[in-house]
Design an enzyme around this catalytic site. Structure first.
Site, PDB file in Angstrom:
ATOM      1  CB  SER A  31      -0.898  -0.022   1.120  1.00  0.00           C
ATOM      2  OG  SER A  31      -0.310  -0.316   2.395  1.00  0.00           O
ATOM      3  CG  HIS A  80      -3.742  -0.851  -2.259  1.00  0.00           C
ATOM      4  ND1 HIS A  80      -4.268   0.548  -2.141  1.00  0.00           N
ATOM      5  CD2 HIS A  80      -3.337  -1.012  -1.108  1.00  0.00           C
ATOM      6  CE1 HIS A  80      -4.102   0.623  -0.884  1.00  0.00           C
ATOM      7  NE2 HIS A  80      -3.641  -0.477  -0.137  1.00  0.00           N
ATOM      8  CE  LYS A 109      -7.773   0.893   0.925  1.00  0.00           C
ATOM      9  NZ  LYS A 109      -6.811  -0.087   1.784  1.00  0.00           N
TER      10      LYS A 109
HETATM   11  C1  LIG Z   1      -7.041  -0.140   3.086  1.00  0.00           C
HETATM   12  C2  LIG Z   1      -6.298  -1.705   3.552  1.00  0.00           C
HETATM   13  C3  LIG Z   1      -6.905  -2.652   4.332  1.00  0.00           C
HETATM   14  C4  LIG Z   1      -8.030  -2.030   5.183  1.00  0.00           C
HETATM   15  O1  LIG Z   1      -9.200  -1.992   4.342  1.00  0.00           O
HETATM   16  P1  LIG Z   1     -10.307  -1.429   5.027  1.00  0.00           P
HETATM   17  O2  LIG Z   1     -11.462  -1.729   4.109  1.00  0.00           O
HETATM   18  O3  LIG Z   1     -10.039   0.245   4.632  1.00  0.00           O
HETATM   19  O4  LIG Z   1     -10.623  -1.597   6.240  1.00  0.00           O
HETATM   20  C5  LIG Z   1      -6.334  -3.870   4.360  1.00  0.00           C
HETATM   21  N1  LIG Z   1      -5.280  -4.097   3.850  1.00  0.00           N
HETATM   22  C6  LIG Z   1      -4.475  -3.270   3.009  1.00  0.00           C
HETATM   23  C7  LIG Z   1      -3.621  -3.780   2.138  1.00  0.00           C
HETATM   24  C8  LIG Z   1      -5.282  -1.899   2.900  1.00  0.00           C
HETATM   25  O5  LIG Z   1      -4.455  -1.327   1.978  1.00  0.00           O
END
Ligand SMILES: *Cc1c(COP(=O)(O)O)cnc(C)c1O
Length: 384
Positions: free
Chosen positions: A178, A206, A238
């Site tokens: 990320s 992502h 996302k």
């Molecule tokens: C954003 C993210 C999460 C968490 O997901 P949410 O739905 O925002 O709680 C988990 N793992 C990774 C790699 C992320 O970037």
């Protein structure tokens, strides 16, 4: 006094350039963010396909509200599993190619549910050092032994597995990292999981919607076969533009998670409105090649624009394009200068990234235009 300690620690964070602040947005998520009455070009959000404020999703929510009301009223296993959720789970399974999928309220909760459901005391988790915080917390919660290997270092992972006497083994990785934007060596990881009889859990927060044919995610992007030992986690807040997450895996693995994942069992089902929005989103993702090629074009434009300047971009093939600065205060200064010019790029500092690698995390969206990226390139060239 115990609270004086808190004040000292807050003061120390301020001194070290680590204090975090939030800004209140006065308009929906999009390439232009309104803050304090001012429009800024935002490179902050993970809304990679520009779906968070899409009319089709809004319409799906309105229709969904009239059909399903607002709340689900209970946890999924009691009476909070509505046909809108069921339909979305079937669509997600079909879309990712796995036999079955299970919805969670957030990605954080999905990870916290999956790992303790699969391993416990006497077992071991083999985790990439750059894994997301939610995966780190998930291992802690499981009480399994936490063995971390250097980022994407497959030989080091093999050595750890060879030395392990743990009963059950689980390899745990982000698919797209990320804060770096690079892709894990998933094909090799699956091969190693087979060799050592381990689970492979892949967090594709992502990659889902962005990578692979029709945006089917990193597993499809890397050409992995659908394996019984593969547990795929995708998030829906996302690229999918709403919120939530899902696990896709074998019938058996999903049946087990449904029985044992505590963050699935002991929480109210997410609003059915979200499920309606996500079904609409899934259709846009599937037919979203134009959005995905726009992302690729914008990343190439940014990389070409900064080539030969002092700004060092990490080698990322994804929508996450980090510019490494190093020092926390300098990262904040650069971010502040950009902000003054109407460009909002977050400075990411420890503990989110390793000490000495503070960075600007430029996050691109298909909703950005070439003119938006050109403004960022010009400003950064100017600041260099
Ligand atoms: C954003 C993210 C999460 C968490 O997901 P949410 O739905 O925002 O709680 C988990 N793992 C990774 C790699 C992320 O970037």
């Amino acid at each position: 006094m115990i609270w004086e300690e808190l004040q000292q620690q807050i003061d120390a964070r301020e001194r070290d350039g680590l204090q975090r602040r939030r800004r209140t947005l006065e308009a929906p998520c999009g390439p232009l963010a309104r803050v304090d009455g001012r429009d800024l070009i935002s490179f902050c959000s993970n809304d990679y396909l520009g779906l968070a404020n899409d009319p089709a999703l809004i319409e799906a929510v309105c229709v969904g509200a009239r059909t399903w009301g607002v709340g689900s009223g209970a946890s999924h296993l009691v009476s909070g599993h509505l046909a809108a959720h069921e339909q979305l789970e079937c669509e997600l399974a079909a879309f990712t190619g796995f036999p079955r999928a299970l919805l969670f309220s957030t990605g954080y909760m999905a990870n916290l549910g999956i790992v303790p459901a699969l391993v416990g005391r006497g077992d071991a988790v083999f985790a990439d050092r750059l894994n997301h915080a939610s995966l780190i917390d998930a291992v802690q919660l499981s009480r399994a032994e936490h063995r971390r290997y250097p980022h994407a270092d497959v030989p080091a992972l093999v050595r750890l597995l060879e030395a392990s006497t743990a009963k059950r083994k689980l390899i745990l990785t982000d698919a797209v990292f990320s804060m770096d934007g690079d892709i894990a060596p998933l094909a090799e990881l699956l091969e190693i999981a087979e060799r050592f009889d381990a689970w492979l859990v892949v967090d594709d927060a992502h990659g889902f919607g962005v990578l692979g044919p029709q945006g089917r995610g990193s597993v499809a992007h890397c050409g992995l076969p659908i394996s019984e030992r593969l547990i795929y986690m995708g998030t829906l807040g996302k690229a999918a533009g709403a919120s939530g997450a899902f696990v896709a895996a074998s019938e058996l693995a999903v049946a087990w998670l449904l029985q044992t994942a505590r963050t699935y069992i002991f929480t109210t089902g997410a609003s059915p409105l979200i499920a309606c929005a996500l079904s609409a989103s899934l259709r846009l993702i599937e037919h979203g090649d134009a959005r995905r090629s726009q992302l690729v074009r914008l990343a190439a434009q940014l990389r070409a624009g900064l080539a030969g300047t002092r700004w060092r971009l990490l080698d990322s093939p994804t929508a996450i394009q980090p510019v490494i600065i190093g020092d926390n205060h300098e990262a904040l200064r650069v971010a502040a200068s950009l902000y003054d010019r109407g460009l909002w790029v977050p400075a990411i500092r420890p503990p989110t990234v390793a000490k000495g690698t503070a960075r600007l995390r430029v996050s691109l969206s298909a909703a950005h235009t070439e003119a938006h990226v050109a403004k960022l390139v010009d400003a950064l060239r100017d600041l260099a």
